[in-house]
Design a protein around this motif. Structure first.
Motif, PDB file in Angstrom:
ATOM      1  N   VAL A 226      34.654 -95.055 -71.681  1.00  0.00           N
ATOM      2  CA  VAL A 226      35.013 -95.694 -70.412  1.00  0.00           C
ATOM      3  C   VAL A 226      36.238 -94.989 -69.856  1.00  0.00           C
TER       4      VAL A 226
ATOM      5  N   GLN B  93      39.079 -97.734 -64.426  1.00  0.00           N
ATOM      6  CA  GLN B  93      37.843 -98.442 -64.100  1.00  0.00           C
ATOM      7  C   GLN B  93      38.078 -99.946 -64.232  1.00  0.00           C
ATOM      8  N   LEU B  94      37.384-100.719 -63.418  1.00  0.00           N
ATOM      9  CA  LEU B  94      37.514-102.172 -63.455  1.00  0.00           C
ATOM     10  C   LEU B  94      37.202-102.727 -64.843  1.00  0.00           C
ATOM     11  N   SER B  95      36.127-102.262 -65.462  1.00  0.00           N
ATOM     12  CA  SER B  95      35.747-102.810 -66.770  1.00  0.00           C
ATOM     13  C   SER B  95      36.877-102.685 -67.782  1.00  0.00           C
ATOM     14  N   GLN B  96      37.527-101.533 -67.796  1.00  0.00           N
ATOM     15  CA  GLN B  96      38.619-101.328 -68.755  1.00  0.00           C
ATOM     16  C   GLN B  96      39.830-102.188 -68.390  1.00  0.00           C
TER      17      GLN B  96
ATOM     18  N   VAL C 203      31.002-107.351 -69.026  1.00  0.00           N
ATOM     19  CA  VAL C 203      31.131-106.695 -67.727  1.00  0.00           C
ATOM     20  C   VAL C 203      29.842-105.932 -67.453  1.00  0.00           C
TER      21      VAL C 203
ATOM     22  N   ASP D  85      30.349-101.175 -62.978  1.00  0.00           N
ATOM     23  CA  ASP D  85      31.730-100.707 -63.020  1.00  0.00           C
ATOM     24  C   ASP D  85      32.061 -99.995 -61.729  1.00  0.00           C
ATOM     25  N   ARG D  86      33.339 -99.795 -61.513  1.00  0.00           N
ATOM     26  CA  ARG D  86      33.800 -99.121 -60.305  1.00  0.00           C
ATOM     27  C   ARG D  86      35.245 -98.706 -60.523  1.00  0.00           C
TER      28      ARG D  86
ATOM     29  N   THR E 109      41.589-108.047 -60.745  1.00  0.00           N
ATOM     30  CA  THR E 109      42.010-107.995 -62.149  1.00  0.00           C
ATOM     31  C   THR E 109      43.204-108.913 -62.389  1.00  0.00           C
TER      32      THR E 109
ATOM     33  N   ALA F  51      32.452-107.197 -56.179  1.00  0.00           N
ATOM     34  CA  ALA F  51      32.686-107.498 -57.594  1.00  0.00           C
ATOM     35  C   ALA F  51      33.012-108.975 -57.724  1.00  0.00           C
TER      36      ALA F  51
END
Length: 167
Positions: free
Chosen positions: A38, A42-45, A66, A69-70, A80, A110
């Motif tokens: 990842v 990134q949003l997921s991280q 999640v 991602d973006r 976040t 999102a």
């Protein structure tokens, strides 16, 4: 890792602390093994990092899922931060040991859901404009970035915070 195992032995009579230490070590090991999976930014991280921080601070378990991602931008940074605040609120006030966070990203926007099965509360009282907790840290933050937050809760029935930003 050896230091963590020594700490786990030391706190063997405190299951919550042992769980916190084990989850922290698991995250660290996964990061070491899969760091390139990842990309940073990134949003997921960012969501996983926020959840890890809250887990470590409040000794709770946060189940994170999640989908999509973006790359982070101002909107996703706000999402976040609002998600982190919802997790902190659940950790501090819900009276639970587990909270869930589900996020979904597509080309339109999102969305993040933070849920607990805790004590719940009256959202109307907590979203009073004179109080800044939920109003400023979640709702206001998202509104400033063209997003929305919806809080569903009832005393004794747990809480769900739904947050969304449109692209």
């Amino acid at each position: 890792m050896l230091q963590t195992l020594a700490l786990i032995q030391r706190y063997a009579d405190q299951p919550r602390e042992v769980t916190r230490l084990a989850r922290s070590q698991e995250r660290e090991l996964r990061t070491t093994l899969y760091a390139s999976a990842v990309p940073e930014g990134q949003l997921s991280q960012a969501l996983r990092n926020a959840a890890a921080e809250v887990e470590d601070t409040y000794a709770i378990t946060i189940d994170v899922v999640v989908v999509g991602d973006r790359a982070l931008d101002a909107q996703l940074d706000a999402l976040t931060a609002a998600s982190r605040e919802a997790l902190v609120n659940a950790a501090k006030h819900a009276g639970v040991t587990t909270v869930s966070m589900y996020a979904e990203v597509d080309d339109r926007g999102a969305e993040v859901f933070v849920r607990d099965r805790g004590v719940g509360f009256d959202p109307a009282a907590s979203c009073d404009p004179s109080r800044q907790g939920i109003r400023g840290s979640i709702i206001g933050r998202l509104e400033r970035h063209r997003g929305v937050a919806t809080i569903r809760s009832t005393p004794g029935g747990g809480t769900e915070v739904q947050m969304r930003v449109e692209f």
